[in-house]
Write an enzyme that holds these catalytic residues in place. Sequence first.
Site, PDB file in Angstrom:
ATOM      1  N   THR A  16       0.411  -1.324  -0.042  1.00 26.03           N
ATOM      2  CA  THR A  16       0.100   0.317  -0.484  1.00 26.03           C
ATOM      3  C   THR A  16       0.853   1.796   0.282  1.00 26.03           C
ATOM      4  O   THR A  16       0.249   2.417  -0.988  1.00 26.03           O
ATOM      5  CB  THR A  16      -1.156  -0.377   1.206  1.00 26.03           C
ATOM      6  OG1 THR A  16      -1.636  -1.286   1.013  1.00 26.03           O
ATOM      7  CG2 THR A  16      -1.855   1.385   0.914  1.00 26.03           C
TER       8      THR A  16
ATOM      9  N   HIS B 155       2.408   1.745  -3.359  1.00 27.07           N
ATOM     10  CA  HIS B 155       1.136   2.709  -4.120  1.00 27.07           C
ATOM     11  C   HIS B 155       0.873   4.119  -3.584  1.00 27.07           C
ATOM     12  O   HIS B 155       0.512   4.914  -5.367  1.00 27.07           O
ATOM     13  CB  HIS B 155      -0.026   1.879  -4.184  1.00 27.07           C
ATOM     14  CG  HIS B 155      -0.349   0.605  -4.723  1.00 27.07           C
ATOM     15  ND1 HIS B 155      -0.507   0.481  -6.071  1.00 27.07           N
ATOM     16  CD2 HIS B 155      -0.768  -0.876  -4.035  1.00 27.07           C
ATOM     17  CE1 HIS B 155      -0.981  -1.357  -6.143  1.00 27.07           C
ATOM     18  NE2 HIS B 155      -1.089  -1.760  -5.103  1.00 27.07           N
TER      19      HIS B 155
HETATM   20  P1  NAD Z   1       3.653  -8.376  -3.820  1.00 27.83           P
HETATM   21  O1  NAD Z   1       2.702  -7.295  -4.201  1.00 27.83           O
HETATM   22  O2  NAD Z   1       4.511  -8.060  -2.899  1.00 27.83           O
HETATM   23  O3  NAD Z   1       3.186  -9.766  -3.796  1.00 27.83           O
HETATM   24  C1  NAD Z   1       3.126 -10.044  -5.055  1.00 27.83           C
HETATM   25  C2  NAD Z   1       3.414 -11.384  -5.598  1.00 27.83           C
HETATM   26  O4  NAD Z   1       2.620 -12.025  -6.620  1.00 27.83           O
HETATM   27  C3  NAD Z   1       4.562 -11.326  -6.153  1.00 27.83           C
HETATM   28  O5  NAD Z   1       5.795 -11.725  -5.371  1.00 27.83           O
HETATM   29  C4  NAD Z   1       4.899 -11.034  -8.198  1.00 27.83           C
HETATM   30  O6  NAD Z   1       5.837 -11.545  -8.555  1.00 27.83           O
HETATM   31  C5  NAD Z   1       3.405 -12.424  -8.015  1.00 27.83           C
HETATM   32  N1  NAD Z   1       2.834 -12.880  -9.251  1.00 27.83           N
HETATM   33  C6  NAD Z   1       2.779 -12.013  -9.840  1.00 27.83           C
HETATM   34  N2  NAD Z   1       2.628 -12.825 -11.208  1.00 27.83           N
HETATM   35  C7  NAD Z   1       2.334 -14.181 -11.103  1.00 27.83           C
HETATM   36  C8  NAD Z   1       1.837 -15.016 -11.570  1.00 27.83           C
HETATM   37  N3  NAD Z   1       1.061 -14.899 -12.822  1.00 27.83           N
HETATM   38  N4  NAD Z   1       2.351 -16.323 -10.690  1.00 27.83           N
HETATM   39  C9  NAD Z   1       2.332 -16.249  -9.475  1.00 27.83           C
HETATM   40  N5  NAD Z   1       2.515 -15.000  -8.841  1.00 27.83           N
HETATM   41  C10 NAD Z   1       2.802 -14.193  -9.797  1.00 27.83           C
HETATM   42  O7  NAD Z   1       2.360  -8.195  -2.810  1.00 27.83           O
HETATM   43  P2  NAD Z   1       1.879  -8.574  -1.165  1.00 27.83           P
HETATM   44  O8  NAD Z   1       2.560  -6.876  -0.452  1.00 27.83           O
HETATM   45  O9  NAD Z   1       2.710 -10.257  -0.433  1.00 27.83           O
HETATM   46  O10 NAD Z   1       0.604  -9.321  -1.051  1.00 27.83           O
HETATM   47  C11 NAD Z   1       0.227 -10.360  -1.943  1.00 27.83           C
HETATM   48  C12 NAD Z   1      -1.792  -9.206  -2.406  1.00 27.83           C
HETATM   49  O11 NAD Z   1      -2.257  -8.721  -1.246  1.00 27.83           O
HETATM   50  C13 NAD Z   1      -1.171  -7.842  -3.078  1.00 27.83           C
HETATM   51  O12 NAD Z   1      -2.078  -8.492  -3.983  1.00 27.83           O
HETATM   52  C14 NAD Z   1      -1.499  -6.803  -2.057  1.00 27.83           C
HETATM   53  O13 NAD Z   1      -2.014  -5.780  -2.706  1.00 27.83           O
HETATM   54  C15 NAD Z   1      -2.852  -7.899  -1.692  1.00 27.83           C
HETATM   55  N6  NAD Z   1      -3.227  -7.300  -0.119  1.00 27.83           N
HETATM   56  C16 NAD Z   1      -4.762  -7.913   0.134  1.00 27.83           C
HETATM   57  C17 NAD Z   1      -4.475  -7.599   1.708  1.00 27.83           C
HETATM   58  C18 NAD Z   1      -5.961  -7.294   1.736  1.00 27.83           C
HETATM   59  O14 NAD Z   1      -7.085  -6.880   2.934  1.00 27.83           O
HETATM   60  N7  NAD Z   1      -7.121  -8.131   1.062  1.00 27.83           N
HETATM   61  C19 NAD Z   1      -3.531  -6.744   2.337  1.00 27.83           C
HETATM   62  C20 NAD Z   1      -3.086  -6.697   2.065  1.00 27.83           C
HETATM   63  C21 NAD Z   1      -1.889  -6.523   0.818  1.00 27.83           C
END
Ligand code: NAD
Length: 341
Positions: A40, A43
């Site tokens: 976040t 972003h």
């Molecule tokens: P991050 O962006 O560090 O990790 C996402 C990972 O997905 C990256 O390592 C990326 O290389 C990988 N990825 C991209 N394309 C892919 C594919 N085709 N197959 C498999 N993996 C792939 O994010 P993070 O900090 O670990 O968070 C994970 C997710 O959760 C993010 O989307 C984030 O926005 C979300 N999030 C949601 C909440 C919620 O409350 N719902 C809270 C925090 C984060």
Amino acid sequence: MKALVKKEDRPGLWMMEVPEPEIGINDVLIKVDRTGICGTDIHIYKWDDWARRTIPYPMVVGHEFVGEVVAVGSNVNDFRPGDVVSGEGHVVCGRCRNCLAGRRHLCAHTQGVGVNRPGAFAEYVALPMSNVWLHAPGIDRDVAAIFDPFGNAVHTALSFDVLGEDVLITGAGPIGIMAAAVVRHAGARHVVITDVNPHRLELARRMGVTLALDVRTESIAQAQKRLGMQEGFDVGLEMSGNPQAFRDLLANMCHGGKVALLGIPATEIAIDWNLVVFNMLTIKGIYGREMYETWYKMTVMLQSGLNIKPVITHHFPADEYERGFQTMLSGQSGKIILHWN
Ligand code: NAD
Ligand code: ZN
């Protein structure tokens, strides 16, 4: 005090002097020790469409932290100066139907710390007492600093029963990697995690997964064969936000499989709904952490031997936040801790 602020309508963050937060009768003032950089914050740093729509500026950013209580409002009896605490990053209204029923994670009016109200990338942060988590003695300070994203991982990973089940996690970001450690700790058999970033897959291997799969070179279906799996994964955790990852996950679930979605897609995603209907999949969205059941589980799992420390790969003094953000942007990192003392 010193704070990291979204000051202007353009990419970047600014370290600047801002007034110390004032506390009301129900609030707790915390001296921040360490903070974690979250997606976040990235972003907001990049100032993408979501951030521009969402963040009123100037805004002190950040929500992952650990610190010490320095002052409490006159109505606060449960915290005292010196307590080591973190903050739940979602401030809820307390008055909506779900809040009144004790389902605070489902509040209809959630405010985000460091998003809609002043955050924790600062020398001090003030929070309502109902948002303060007192750490058990012996919790590692670096781990305490990332209880918020660790909580996202735990909330998602424990959404469905994983004992004796095969679990697929798409996305080996910090949260996916922590979720892998959690489901392993909770008794899953095969834990397969996917990504397209070799650095992250290597980090996941250190957390004891069965298989860290680079989906650019091998499909999940091939990996299932290699593991001798016949019928697909019982539980799927989507933690990438990537459309193809979500489709791959749905295509590799067993009939009756359970899917928890944490990853936040940038846009709408089209999926093959026949997979959901005919395979009778359950899909559950996850936002934040359960207050405070998730926090309790995090604590107890750490006390019973769960180790998530390898997910922390970098430390910087807060003044070198630019290096921290650049390291995070490079994709060559797990969690990054900024030190404020
Ligand atoms: P991050 O962006 O560090 O990790 C996402 C990972 O997905 C990256 O390592 C990326 O290389 C990988 N990825 C991209 N394309 C892919 C594919 N085709 N197959 C498999 N993996 C792939 O994010 P993070 O900090 O670990 O968070 C994970 C997710 O959760 C993010 O989307 C984030 O926005 C979300 N999030 C949601 C909440 C919620 O409350 N719902 C809270 C925090 C984060
Ligand atoms: Zn509410």
